[in-house]
Design an enzyme around this catalytic site. Sequence first.
Site, PDB file in Angstrom:
ATOM      1  N   ASP A 127       0.831  -1.212   0.000  1.00 16.90           N
ATOM      2  CA  ASP A 127       0.000   0.000   0.000  1.00 16.90           C
ATOM      3  C   ASP A 127       0.863   1.258   0.000  1.00 16.90           C
ATOM      4  OD1 ASP A 127      -1.884  -1.940   0.341  1.00 16.90           O
ATOM      5  OD2 ASP A 127      -2.668  -1.195   2.234  1.00 16.90           O
ATOM      6  N   GLU A 137     -11.695  -0.985   1.024  1.00 21.14           N
ATOM      7  CA  GLU A 137     -10.390  -0.559   1.528  1.00 21.14           C
ATOM      8  C   GLU A 137      -9.895   0.721   0.856  1.00 21.14           C
ATOM      9  OE1 GLU A 137      -8.055  -4.075   3.317  1.00 21.14           O
ATOM     10  OE2 GLU A 137      -8.222  -4.520   1.178  1.00 21.14           O
TER      11      GLU A 137
END
Length: 442
Positions: free
Chosen positions: A71, A309
Site C-alpha cells: 500500500d 479498503e
Amino acid sequence: MRKQSMLVATAIIGLSTIFSPLADSATAEDRTGSNWTREHVSKIELNEQNTAPIINADELEKLDDDYHTWDTWPLKNKDGSVATVNGYKIIFALSAPSDVLPGKVHDIAEIRYFYSKNGKDWVSGGPVFEEGDALGSRQWAGSAMIDENNQIHFFYTATGREGEEPLTYEQRFAKASADVVTSKNGVSFDNWSDHQIILEADGEYYQTKEQGDQGDIAYAFRDPEFFKDPKSGEEYIIFEGNSSGAPADRSCLPEHSGSPEFAEHHEVPEGSVLFNGSIGIAKVTNDDYTEFELLPPLLEANCVNQELERPHIIVKGNQYYLFTDTHFDKFAPGITGPEGLYGFVSDELFGDYEPLNGSGLVIANPEENPFQAYSWLVLPNGTVISFVHFTDIGDLTIGDIGHQPEEFQFDHFGGMPAPSLKIALNQDRSRIVTELGQGVIK
C-alpha cells in the site's frame, strides 16, 4: 446503537429510492449513506475500458531490494494535489523485510518513505517514524498532508498495541507531525510531535471490534485519508469501516438488494448479513488535527461486500469521485466481482453516490492474472498507482497460496510498485486510457 433505519440507504444510479433528496438545509448528521447494492454488482462486466494490461513482473524492480512494499500513497497538499517539496516528490509505503513470507507481512508492517526528483526514480529514505515512537504493534495504511507552514501531518492505522501477545487486530487512527528537511542529499523529517490516537470506532455509526467479535468474519477501522472539501473548505478524514452492530443486530433489507423489481426476484443467501463494509467520514474540529467528529458513512455495502479498503475522494468537474478497493472474496454470497478499483460519483460530498459505469467497477485485474495488482489509489490528474501482488499463479486463489512451498510464494509475490495507469472520468463513466511506467507519479 443506531436504529435499523440508519442502515437503509438510498438506491442509486437511476433505481427506485426510499428517501427523497436532501433538503438544502440538511446537515451531514441528518443524512443516510448511499448504498452499493447487489443489483449494482450484478452488472459488473470486464471489458477493454476497465481491464488493466497484464503485468510482467520479471520486467519490474523493487523500490528497495531488502524490502517488500505494498500500500503506497504520496505526500499531498491540502487540496489533494501531489506535493513537491523543494523539487522532491515523496511517497510512503507499507513495508516488511524481503525474507518475510508474503502472508506474514501485515503482522510486522512499518511505513517507509521514498523520494524522487522526477516522480519515477525513487530513492529509499528508510522508516518514516523514529524507532519506538509509532503506536500499535504494527502500522497499516494512511495518508500524509503538508500544510502552508511546510509541516507534514501523518495519519496512519495503529493496529494492535505495542508488546501484545498474541497479535490482535484492534484498529485505531493515529497522527504525528514533523518538519520536512531537504538538501542535495535527499529528504528527512525532524521536530516530531508526539504520536496520538485521534479516532476510534464508536459503535453507533461504525462497528467496534467488540461488536464484530460477536460472530462477524472480519473487522475494519483503518486507512485514514485526509480530504479538504474545495466547496466548503471543511477538512475531513475518509476511512474504511464496517456498519455498526453485531450480526444479530443487522438484517438484509430489500434496499440492500436494489430496486424493488430486482429485489422481488433476487434471493439473498444466508450469511450475507455478515458483509457490512462501509466508507466512513469524520470532520476535523481543531487546528492541529487531533479532534474529530464522526459522521454517518458516505457509502455502505450491507449484504454486498465486507471490505471497502483505502477509500479516497477526488473532485473533478464539480463532482465528487469516491474510490475504494476490494478483493473478489469479500463479496457476499450470491454475487461476485473481481479484484479491483471501484468508484462512485456524487454532485455533493454528502450527496447520493452513484456507482460509476452502472456497477462501480473502474479497474479490474485481467482474467488471465486475476491477482496481479491491488491497492489502487487515484490521483487528481487521473494517474492510478498500485502494487504488484501475486502474478502467474494459474488456477490458484489467494487462499491457496499460503499452502504452497515457500519458494513458490516468494517467486510469485511482487511486493513492489505496479505500472501506473491513467484513467479518464466523464460524469458517471470511467475508462482506462493508458499504462504509464512502473511507480510513475505524474
